[in-house]
Structures are given as structure tokens and as C-alpha cells.
Design a protein around this motif. Structure first.
Motif, PDB file in Angstrom:
ATOM      1  N   LYS A  96       6.015   3.824   7.988  1.00  0.00           N
ATOM      2  CA  LYS A  96       5.809   4.513   6.715  1.00  0.00           C
ATOM      3  C   LYS A  96       7.139   4.737   5.995  1.00  0.00           C
ATOM      4  O   LYS A  96       7.195   4.764   4.768  1.00  0.00           O
ATOM      5  CB  LYS A  96       5.124   5.853   6.955  1.00  0.00           C
ATOM      6  N   PRO A 100       0.834  -1.209   0.000  1.00  0.00           N
ATOM      7  CA  PRO A 100       0.000   0.000   0.000  1.00  0.00           C
ATOM      8  C   PRO A 100       0.864   1.252   0.000  1.00  0.00           C
ATOM      9  O   PRO A 100       1.996   1.231   0.495  1.00  0.00           O
ATOM     10  CB  PRO A 100      -0.780  -0.138   1.305  1.00  0.00           C
ATOM     11  N   PRO A 101       0.371   2.379  -0.543  1.00  0.00           N
ATOM     12  CA  PRO A 101       1.120   3.638  -0.470  1.00  0.00           C
ATOM     13  C   PRO A 101       1.306   4.061   0.980  1.00  0.00           C
ATOM     14  O   PRO A 101       0.441   3.802   1.826  1.00  0.00           O
ATOM     15  CB  PRO A 101       0.216   4.624  -1.226  1.00  0.00           C
ATOM     16  N   ASP A 108       1.072   6.897   2.361  1.00  0.00           N
ATOM     17  CA  ASP A 108       0.089   7.865   2.874  1.00  0.00           C
ATOM     18  C   ASP A 108      -1.261   7.236   3.205  1.00  0.00           C
ATOM     19  O   ASP A 108      -2.142   7.906   3.741  1.00  0.00           O
ATOM     20  CB  ASP A 108      -0.097   9.021   1.887  1.00  0.00           C
ATOM     21  N   GLU A 109      -1.420   5.927   2.891  1.00  0.00           N
ATOM     22  CA  GLU A 109      -2.669   5.248   3.226  1.00  0.00           C
ATOM     23  C   GLU A 109      -2.592   4.515   4.560  1.00  0.00           C
ATOM     24  O   GLU A 109      -3.596   3.983   5.034  1.00  0.00           O
ATOM     25  CB  GLU A 109      -3.051   4.251   2.128  1.00  0.00           C
ATOM     26  N   LEU A 110      -1.413   4.469   5.157  1.00  0.00           N
ATOM     27  CA  LEU A 110      -1.285   3.816   6.457  1.00  0.00           C
ATOM     28  C   LEU A 110      -1.809   4.732   7.556  1.00  0.00           C
ATOM     29  O   LEU A 110      -1.739   5.960   7.457  1.00  0.00           O
ATOM     30  CB  LEU A 110       0.178   3.470   6.741  1.00  0.00           C
ATOM     31  N   PRO A 111      -2.335   4.155   8.641  1.00  0.00           N
ATOM     32  CA  PRO A 111      -2.830   4.977   9.752  1.00  0.00           C
ATOM     33  C   PRO A 111      -1.684   5.630  10.505  1.00  0.00           C
ATOM     34  O   PRO A 111      -0.525   5.226  10.383  1.00  0.00           O
ATOM     35  CB  PRO A 111      -3.557   3.947  10.627  1.00  0.00           C
ATOM     36  N   ALA A 169      -7.910  -2.071   4.271  1.00  0.00           N
ATOM     37  CA  ALA A 169      -8.198  -0.722   3.801  1.00  0.00           C
ATOM     38  C   ALA A 169      -9.603  -0.301   4.183  1.00  0.00           C
ATOM     39  O   ALA A 169     -10.504  -1.121   4.287  1.00  0.00           O
ATOM     40  CB  ALA A 169      -8.047  -0.666   2.278  1.00  0.00           C
ATOM     41  N   PRO A 170      -9.824   1.029   4.408  1.00  0.00           N
ATOM     42  CA  PRO A 170     -11.156   1.507   4.721  1.00  0.00           C
ATOM     43  C   PRO A 170     -12.112   1.144   3.599  1.00  0.00           C
ATOM     44  O   PRO A 170     -11.783   1.198   2.423  1.00  0.00           O
ATOM     45  CB  PRO A 170     -10.963   3.032   4.814  1.00  0.00           C
TER      46      PRO A 170
END
Length: 271
Positions: free
Chosen positions: A70, A57-58, A60-63, A248-249
């Protein structure tokens, strides 16, 4: 790898540094170093994900809970205290913190295994040597693969009670389908020191699509493993936070006892 003693005499506590890198013609995929109590990692996450068939995943998509994790996805150096991470993993699994390490072979058993290996090699392996220029020597060791591994495990099996718990040896029946074609390992020595080992792995399968698939290992003086500058420290809680946000959300959530129709899961790669 750096050791306080010669590698043949070194124990686990004698290794003070290690560096490993996996690369392709397009660049480095993963680099890993261990210096003292810290491990250092840097990866091309996008290329590594493609190579493994699991897209990353990118960053910026991590919490936010992922913290320094990151940095891994951004291709920067991170470091972590591997002993602290191991302790956290034990606690997460409900194991007692500070549990003793997995049992290892005692020196007497190691000596017996080495003697067994020597006997099998002396019996099953054919050696040829050829001299070269400038102190170079070539040694070829050839043996039928199935015969070699069957005899090797046959010699080790009487020592099975002396091996650490959980170690299961394959039986002769397990090995009967292994290819019995002759495999040759070529060793190159320079002034008595091993500099290269080469094995054609295509010989290990009877249905290879390629005629030759070589694995080569080259040995040299190497360089001293050093800690990379500017590495961001990765805490155990950063890893836990990254995994907690792995879904993912927007993905559906299922409560116990509920399954999607047709047995299909919306999260790619879930089994």
C-alpha cells in the motif's frame, strides 16, 4: 552507478550501488535504487498509471494481505531484499530454490563479440571530428542503419553456438524492412572524457510525424547512491497479497469452461 572498479573492467559482483529516476516536466514518475542486498522504490502511482494506460487502484482498496505494498501506491519509499524476492518467484513457478543463475558469456566469447563489433564499425561507420574551446571535442559517427545492423548480426551469427541458450539472432530477412537511411550519433568529449551522446531517432523511421526526435545522454561526475531513510520493507508475501486482491470485489468470476457473451471480459485490460 557505483563500482569498486572502473565500469569498463567491472563485473557483476563489483557494482555496489545504483540509482535511476524517470521524470516528466510535471515531476518524478519512478525512482529506483539498489544498495547492497536491497532495492528501493518510490513512485507516483497515479501519474505512472496514466502514462502507461493502466490506472492504479487506490491504496485503501487493497486487501490487508497487501501489507506494505500500500505504501507504493501512497508514493512512499519501500525496500525489498531482491534476492529473497527472486527466490520466492522461483518457488512460485515450481523451480528449484537456489537454482543457478542464467548462463552468461565467457570472457573468450565476449572478446570475439567485441572484435566483431570493431570490424563492422571500422567498415560501415564514417567518422568526422571537430575541435572546440576549453578542451572540448565533437565526434560524429554516421552509418546507414539497415546496413550496420545487418552486418553486425552477420558477424555475430557464426558465434551463435557460444551464446547462452535461448538467444535467437534475427536473420537478414528479418532486417530487410529496417530503414536504411543514414543515422548519425554525435559524441562530445571534454579533456578526453565522454560527456554527451546525441542521436536523432526520427531518422529510424521513414514515416515519422515529426522531423526531429532527439535522444540525449549526458555523463557527469554524478552522486553516490545512498539508501533513502524511512523506507518500509516490502516482503514477498506482500506482493503476493496485492496480486491476489487485484480483482475488485463485485467482478464476476468464471469457472473453467465458462466465457462471457460476445467474448467481453468485465475486468479492464484482460486479454
Amino acid at each position: 552507478m557505483e563500482s569498486k572498479k572502473p565500469l569498463g573492467e567491472a563485473g557483476e559482483d563489483d557494482f555496489v550501488g545504483m540509482a535511476m529516476k524517470f521524470s516528466t516536466p510535471d515531476g518524478d514518475l519512478l525512482e529506483y535504487r539498489v544498495i547492497g542486498d536491497y532495492a528501493y522504490v518510490r513512485a507516483d502511482a497515479e501519474s505512472l498509471g496514466k502514462a502507461m494506460g493502466t490506472p492504479m487502484p487506490p491504496a485503501d482498496e487493497l486487501p490487508e494481505e497487501a501489507g506494505a505494498f500500500k505504501k507504493v501506491l501512497e508514493g512512499e519509499w519501500v525496500k525489498f531484499d531482491y534476492k529473497a524476492l527472486e527466490k520466492a518467484g522461483q518457488e512460485e513457478l515450481g523451480e528449484e530454490a537456489g537454482a543457478s543463475a542464467e548462463p552468461s558469456l565467457d570472457p573468450k566469447t565476449q572478446k570475439k563479440l567485441l572484435e566483431a563489433l570493431r570490424e563492422v564499425v571500422a567498415r560501415d561507420v564514417e567518422f568526422t571530428t571537430a575541435g572546440g574551446e576549453d578542451g572540448t571535442e565533437h565526434i560524429s559517427a554516421t552509418a546507414p542503419f539497415r546496413t550496420l545492423i545487418t552486418d553486425l548480426f552477420g558477424e555475430i551469427r557464426p558465434l551463435s553456438k557460444e551464446l547462452p541458450p535461448g538467444v535467437e539472432l534475427p536473420t537478414a530477412a528479418d532486417l530487410k524492412d529496417a530503414p536504411d537511411s543514414k543515422v548519425t550519433a554525435d559524441f562530445t568529449l571534454k579533456n578526453g572524457e565522454l560527456t554527451e551522446v546525441y542521436v536523432d531517432l526520427a531518422k529510424l523511421t521513414e514515416n515519422a510525424e515529426v522531423k526531429k526526435f532527439g535522444l540525449g545522454l549526458k555523463l557527469s561526475g554524478g552522486t553516490k547512491p545512498t539508501a533513502p531513510a524511512g523506507a518500509t520493507e516490502l516482503k514477498p508475501e506482500d506482493l503476493m497479497g496485492a496480486f491476489a486482491g487485484a480483482v475488485a470485489p463485485g467482478d464476476e468470476e468464471f469457472t473453467e469452461g465458462e466465457f462471457p457473451e460476445d467474448g467481453e471480459f468485465p475486468v479492464e485490460g484482460t486479454e
